[in-house]
Design an enzyme around this catalytic site. Structure first.
Site, PDB file in Angstrom:
ATOM      1  N   SER A  15       0.819  -1.074   0.132  1.00  0.00           N
ATOM      2  CA  SER A  15      -0.038  -0.187   0.339  1.00  0.00           C
ATOM      3  C   SER A  15       0.986   1.329   0.110  1.00  0.00           C
ATOM      4  CB  SER A  15      -0.891  -0.012   1.056  1.00  0.00           C
ATOM      5  OG  SER A  15      -0.250  -0.271   2.341  1.00  0.00           O
ATOM      6  N   GLU A  17       1.117   5.521   0.970  1.00  0.00           N
ATOM      7  CA  GLU A  17       0.427   6.872   1.662  1.00  0.00           C
ATOM      8  C   GLU A  17       0.945   8.131   0.858  1.00  0.00           C
ATOM      9  OE1 GLU A  17       0.378   6.658   5.923  1.00  0.00           O
ATOM     10  OE2 GLU A  17       0.929   8.802   5.920  1.00  0.00           O
ATOM     11  N   ASP A 109      -1.744  14.819  16.322  1.00  0.00           N
ATOM     12  CA  ASP A 109      -0.994  15.476  17.141  1.00  0.00           C
ATOM     13  C   ASP A 109      -1.662  16.567  18.143  1.00  0.00           C
ATOM     14  OD1 ASP A 109       1.378  13.946  16.872  1.00  0.00           O
ATOM     15  OD2 ASP A 109       1.834  15.023  15.042  1.00  0.00           O
ATOM     16  N   PHE A 215      13.571  12.660  10.523  1.00  0.00           N
ATOM     17  CA  PHE A 215      12.607  11.533  11.041  1.00  0.00           C
ATOM     18  C   PHE A 215      12.897  11.279  12.627  1.00  0.00           C
ATOM     19  CE2 PHE A 215      12.947   9.369   6.512  1.00  0.00           C
ATOM     20  CZ  PHE A 215      12.202  10.103   6.070  1.00  0.00           C
ATOM     21  N   HIS A 263       3.432  -0.773   3.939  1.00  0.00           N
ATOM     22  CA  HIS A 263       2.665   0.359   3.656  1.00  0.00           C
ATOM     23  C   HIS A 263       3.866   1.495   3.578  1.00  0.00           C
ATOM     24  CE1 HIS A 263      -0.388   3.254   3.887  1.00  0.00           C
ATOM     25  NE2 HIS A 263       0.073   4.007   4.710  1.00  0.00           N
TER      26      HIS A 263
HETATM   27  P1  FAD Z   1      -3.818   7.356  20.306  1.00  0.00           P
HETATM   28  O1  FAD Z   1      -3.982   6.109  19.925  1.00  0.00           O
HETATM   29  O2  FAD Z   1      -4.963   8.018  20.949  1.00  0.00           O
HETATM   30  O3  FAD Z   1      -2.690   7.790  21.247  1.00  0.00           O
HETATM   31  C1  FAD Z   1      -1.818   8.742  21.808  1.00  0.00           C
HETATM   32  C2  FAD Z   1      -1.288   8.563  23.106  1.00  0.00           C
HETATM   33  O4  FAD Z   1      -2.230   8.496  23.980  1.00  0.00           O
HETATM   34  C3  FAD Z   1      -0.446   7.371  23.253  1.00  0.00           C
HETATM   35  O5  FAD Z   1       0.571   7.635  24.026  1.00  0.00           O
HETATM   36  C4  FAD Z   1      -1.401   6.287  23.713  1.00  0.00           C
HETATM   37  O6  FAD Z   1      -0.732   5.322  24.484  1.00  0.00           O
HETATM   38  C5  FAD Z   1      -2.282   7.098  24.721  1.00  0.00           C
HETATM   39  N1  FAD Z   1      -3.455   6.781  24.883  1.00  0.00           N
HETATM   40  C6  FAD Z   1      -4.288   6.279  23.796  1.00  0.00           C
HETATM   41  N2  FAD Z   1      -5.585   5.857  24.448  1.00  0.00           N
HETATM   42  C7  FAD Z   1      -5.611   6.152  25.693  1.00  0.00           C
HETATM   43  C8  FAD Z   1      -6.503   6.099  26.793  1.00  0.00           C
HETATM   44  N3  FAD Z   1      -7.844   5.615  26.672  1.00  0.00           N
HETATM   45  N4  FAD Z   1      -6.106   6.756  28.021  1.00  0.00           N
HETATM   46  C9  FAD Z   1      -4.994   7.148  28.275  1.00  0.00           C
HETATM   47  N5  FAD Z   1      -3.939   7.292  27.225  1.00  0.00           N
HETATM   48  C10 FAD Z   1      -4.339   6.517  25.807  1.00  0.00           C
HETATM   49  N6  FAD Z   1      -1.198  12.434  12.133  1.00  0.00           N
HETATM   50  C11 FAD Z   1      -2.026  13.435  11.661  1.00  0.00           C
HETATM   51  O7  FAD Z   1      -2.084  14.670  11.817  1.00  0.00           O
HETATM   52  N7  FAD Z   1      -2.681  12.934  10.112  1.00  0.00           N
HETATM   53  C12 FAD Z   1      -2.600  11.876   9.652  1.00  0.00           C
HETATM   54  O8  FAD Z   1      -2.912  11.676   8.447  1.00  0.00           O
HETATM   55  C13 FAD Z   1      -1.807  10.829  10.267  1.00  0.00           C
HETATM   56  N8  FAD Z   1      -1.722   9.709   9.871  1.00  0.00           N
HETATM   57  C14 FAD Z   1      -0.887   8.776  10.587  1.00  0.00           C
HETATM   58  C15 FAD Z   1      -0.431   7.170   9.990  1.00  0.00           C
HETATM   59  C16 FAD Z   1      -0.003   6.173  10.760  1.00  0.00           C
HETATM   60  C17 FAD Z   1       0.182   5.170  10.171  1.00  0.00           C
HETATM   61  C18 FAD Z   1       0.874   6.788  11.969  1.00  0.00           C
HETATM   62  C19 FAD Z   1       1.670   5.845  12.674  1.00  0.00           C
HETATM   63  C20 FAD Z   1       0.601   8.192  12.496  1.00  0.00           C
HETATM   64  C21 FAD Z   1      -0.184   8.958  11.614  1.00  0.00           C
HETATM   65  N9  FAD Z   1      -0.126  10.300  12.338  1.00  0.00           N
HETATM   66  C22 FAD Z   1      -1.109  11.216  11.706  1.00  0.00           C
HETATM   67  C23 FAD Z   1       0.437  10.752  13.682  1.00  0.00           C
HETATM   68  C24 FAD Z   1      -0.679  10.479  14.542  1.00  0.00           C
HETATM   69  O9  FAD Z   1      -1.694  11.278  14.787  1.00  0.00           O
HETATM   70  C25 FAD Z   1       0.001  10.833  16.109  1.00  0.00           C
HETATM   71  O10 FAD Z   1       1.384   9.959  16.203  1.00  0.00           O
HETATM   72  C26 FAD Z   1      -0.584  11.129  17.283  1.00  0.00           C
HETATM   73  O11 FAD Z   1       0.360  11.692  18.078  1.00  0.00           O
HETATM   74  C27 FAD Z   1      -1.227   9.888  17.907  1.00  0.00           C
HETATM   75  O12 FAD Z   1      -1.929   9.615  17.208  1.00  0.00           O
HETATM   76  P2  FAD Z   1      -2.699   8.126  17.574  1.00  0.00           P
HETATM   77  O13 FAD Z   1      -3.984   7.783  16.767  1.00  0.00           O
HETATM   78  O14 FAD Z   1      -1.857   6.987  17.630  1.00  0.00           O
HETATM   79  O15 FAD Z   1      -3.098   8.327  19.069  1.00  0.00           O
END
Ligand code: FAD
Length: 283
Positions: A15, A17, A109, A215, A263
């Site tokens: 895939s 991105e 973020d 990175f 990916h």
């Molecule tokens: P979460 O899963 O919510 O986790 C964030 C933090 O909170 C982690 O430390 C986790 O352990 C903790 N956490 C999670 N759930 C809970 C809970 N219930 N209680 C307490 N702590 C909790 N960013 C963008 O802006 N746009 C994009 O399109 C984008 N695409 C991405 C694609 C991939 C494959 C990856 C790996 C990252 C991408 N990101 C993107 C970056 C991402 O948004 C950031 O890494 C962000 O800081 C965390 O997102 P997450 O969905 O992993 O968050």
């Protein structure tokens, strides 16, 4: 077709991105990249979503364009920080209408401004739970082989990842990494925690020296000292060649060790990804 379905029938999946370009000139580059990568027989591609929904419309338009013109599946990234349910509903309605069934559910973020709107969702797990209520989408989530920088330790991070899967995610795509050992340890931790969904590896070759620091800071991904040493003092062309050969070796090793999918973070360019795919023996 749902990406869960693809992952259950094709191993490894391939895939790409992309991200929505900011200007018309760069849009032309992405059109060319999408066109050029058509011949690589990928399984799906995804388009990122700007922080706070800043690219929501553009992300959707690119997804729709790919869906209408390419032979592979598409997936829209959605971040939930600062989002309310009504705005999200609008996006999900549009996706449903367009027949797009795959979503990567992310937190995004955290905004730097302290007065930024809180929104209805705190974590990606809240978004997964909300989207899953519709029973219409195949949902993926992000995973971090070197742990999410905000997590105090791996144990907590994996627990939160499991929570996302339990709430309805069917697959995981990882942050980019350069040392496969991180990925294997992460996969083992997931298995031990009872996470049984496919884990797709995020791959990005280093093609210029300036990317190294970026990175490490932006993604907290460690780059092996040996690789940095090999690139030091080399011409731009040689750095790209070393980076591509490294990514090829990384992919071959991942495939030999049963990775569910590769990916590619393309940065909207096709050259490096095509060179890697051309060199992979299993394709
Ligand atoms: P979460 O899963 O919510 O986790 C964030 C933090 O909170 C982690 O430390 C986790 O352990 C903790 N956490 C999670 N759930 C809970 C809970 N219930 N209680 C307490 N702590 C909790 N960013 C963008 O802006 N746009 C994009 O399109 C984008 N695409 C991405 C694609 C991939 C494959 C990856 C790996 C990252 C991408 N990101 C993107 C970056 C991402 O948004 C950031 O890494 C962000 O800081 C965390 O997102 P997450 O969905 O992993 O968050």
């Amino acid at each position: 077709m749902s990406i869960a379905n693809i992952l259950s029938t094709r191993k490894p999946s391939i895939s790409f991105e992309f991200f929505p370009p900011k200007t018309l000139t760069i849009e032309k580059v992405l059109f060319d990249t999408i066109d050029s990568l058509q011949e690589e027989h990928a399984d799906f591609s995804s388009v990122t979503f700007g922080a706070g929904g800043s690219t929501a419309d553009k992300t959707f338009d690119w997804i729709k364009y790919i869906k209408d013109t390419c032979s592979y599946e598409t997936m829209m990234h959605i971040t939930c920080v600062g989002f309310n349910k009504a705005t999200l509903d609008g996006i999900l309605d549009k996706l449903e209408e367009a027949g797009i069934e795959n979503v990567l559910a992310l937190r995004g973020d955290l905004p730097k401004e302290s007065n930024a709107p809180a929104g209805d969702f705190k974590y990606a797990s809240d978004l997964v739970e909300y989207i899953a209520l519709r029973n219409k989408f195949c949902i993926g989530v992000a995973g971090y082989p070197e742990k999410h920088p905000e997590s105090k330790d791996f144990e907590e991070d994996i627990k939160m990842l499991k929570n996302k899967v339990d709430k309805g995610a069917s697959f995981i795509i990882t942050q980019l990494f350069f040392n496969n050992e991180y990925f294997y340890e992460f996969r083992e931790r997931c298995e031990k925690a009872g996470i049984n969904v496919p884990i797709v590896a995020g791959i990005m070759p280093i093609i210029n020296y300036s990317q190294i620091e970026r990175f490490q800071v932006m993604c907290s991904s460690h780059i092996p000292a040996e690789l940095i040493k090999q690139m030091e003092g080399k011409s731009e062309e040689d750095v790209a060649k070393i980076g591509i050969d490294y990514a090829v070796a990384q992919c071959e090793d991942l495939v030999a060790n049963g990775v569910a999918g590769l990916h590619f973070y393309t940065l909207n360019r096709s050259t490096a990804t095509k060179k890697i795919l051309d060199k992979l023996h299993f394709l």
